[in-house]
Design a protein around this motif. Structure first.
Motif, PDB file in Angstrom:
ATOM      1  N   GLU A   1       0.864  -1.181   0.000  1.00  7.18           N
ATOM      2  CA  GLU A   1       0.000   0.000   0.000  1.00  7.18           C
ATOM      3  C   GLU A   1       0.900   1.229   0.000  1.00  7.18           C
ATOM      4  O   GLU A   1       1.790   1.359   0.835  1.00  7.18           O
ATOM      5  N   VAL A   2       0.679   2.118  -0.976  1.00  6.46           N
ATOM      6  CA  VAL A   2       1.508   3.309  -1.123  1.00  6.46           C
ATOM      7  C   VAL A   2       0.648   4.559  -1.060  1.00  6.46           C
ATOM      8  O   VAL A   2      -0.557   4.511  -1.287  1.00  6.46           O
ATOM      9  N   VAL A   3       1.293   5.685  -0.749  1.00  4.55           N
ATOM     10  CA  VAL A   3       0.631   6.985  -0.732  1.00  4.55           C
ATOM     11  C   VAL A   3       1.220   7.808  -1.862  1.00  4.55           C
ATOM     12  O   VAL A   3       2.430   8.022  -1.933  1.00  4.55           O
ATOM     13  N   ILE A   4       0.348   8.248  -2.756  1.00  9.57           N
ATOM     14  CA  ILE A   4       0.765   9.039  -3.912  1.00  9.57           C
ATOM     15  C   ILE A   4       0.346  10.478  -3.674  1.00  9.57           C
ATOM     16  O   ILE A   4      -0.805  10.752  -3.333  1.00  9.57           O
ATOM     17  N   GLY A   5       1.270  11.415  -3.831  1.00  9.08           N
ATOM     18  CA  GLY A   5       0.978  12.823  -3.598  1.00  9.08           C
ATOM     19  C   GLY A   5       1.286  13.217  -2.157  1.00  9.08           C
ATOM     20  O   GLY A   5       1.753  12.415  -1.363  1.00  9.08           O
ATOM     21  N   GLU A   6       1.004  14.472  -1.847  1.00  5.79           N
ATOM     22  CA  GLU A   6       1.292  15.001  -0.516  1.00  5.79           C
ATOM     23  C   GLU A   6       0.114  15.795   0.011  1.00  5.79           C
ATOM     24  O   GLU A   6      -0.669  16.364  -0.756  1.00  5.79           O
ATOM     25  N   GLY A   7      -0.006  15.839   1.326  1.00  5.86           N
ATOM     26  CA  GLY A   7      -1.034  16.655   1.964  1.00  5.86           C
ATOM     27  C   GLY A   7      -2.440  16.218   1.627  1.00  5.86           C
ATOM     28  O   GLY A   7      -2.739  15.035   1.513  1.00  5.86           O
ATOM     29  N   ILE A   8      -3.327  17.206   1.448  1.00  2.56           N
ATOM     30  CA  ILE A   8      -4.726  16.890   1.186  1.00  2.56           C
ATOM     31  C   ILE A   8      -4.950  16.297  -0.204  1.00  2.56           C
ATOM     32  O   ILE A   8      -6.008  15.762  -0.491  1.00  2.56           O
ATOM     33  N   HIS A   9      -3.952  16.364  -1.037  1.00  2.00           N
ATOM     34  CA  HIS A   9      -4.064  15.833  -2.393  1.00  2.00           C
ATOM     35  C   HIS A   9      -3.495  14.418  -2.509  1.00  2.00           C
ATOM     36  O   HIS A   9      -3.362  13.901  -3.610  1.00  2.00           O
ATOM     37  N   SER A  10      -3.168  13.790  -1.391  1.00  2.00           N
ATOM     38  CA  SER A  10      -2.600  12.448  -1.439  1.00  2.00           C
ATOM     39  C   SER A  10      -3.694  11.393  -1.590  1.00  2.00           C
ATOM     40  O   SER A  10      -4.845  11.597  -1.217  1.00  2.00           O
ATOM     41  N   THR A  11      -3.300  10.257  -2.157  1.00  2.00           N
ATOM     42  CA  THR A  11      -4.209   9.146  -2.396  1.00  2.00           C
ATOM     43  C   THR A  11      -3.484   7.846  -2.086  1.00  2.00           C
ATOM     44  O   THR A  11      -2.318   7.687  -2.444  1.00  2.00           O
TER      45      THR A  11
END
Length: 85
Positions: free
Chosen positions: A30-40
């Motif tokens: 499981e990965v997090v793409i993007g940063e802050g409120i724009h992450s997915t």
């Protein structure tokens, strides 16, 4: 805290993205793409042949080009107490 990052390939644009690993197991990364409120978050699952991990982010395919055996080796190296016997 030291976050692990991996490089994944967005197949539609042939772009390489550096993403943060949220959790890593042989059957799913499981990965997090993007940063802050724009992450997915994105779940990468192994292909049938086990030579790569594939997932979708907002309708776009992404690929982590490492085999399940290589990922197991990475996990074993980072956490020696969880090695298979």
């Amino acid at each position: 805290m030291n976050n692990e990052t991996i490089s994944i390939l967005a197949t539609d644009s042939e772009t390489t993205l550096n993403v943060v690993v949220y959790s890593k197991r042989v059957d799913q990364i499981e990965v997090v793409i993007g940063e802050g409120i724009h992450s997915t978050k994105c779940k990468l699952r192994p292909t049938e042949s086990g030579i790569a991990y594939v997932g979708n982010v907002m309708g776009r395919e992404v690929v982590y080009q490492r085999s399940t055996q290589q990922v197991q080796n990475d996990i074993d190296e980072s956490k020696p107490s969880t090695r298979r016997r």
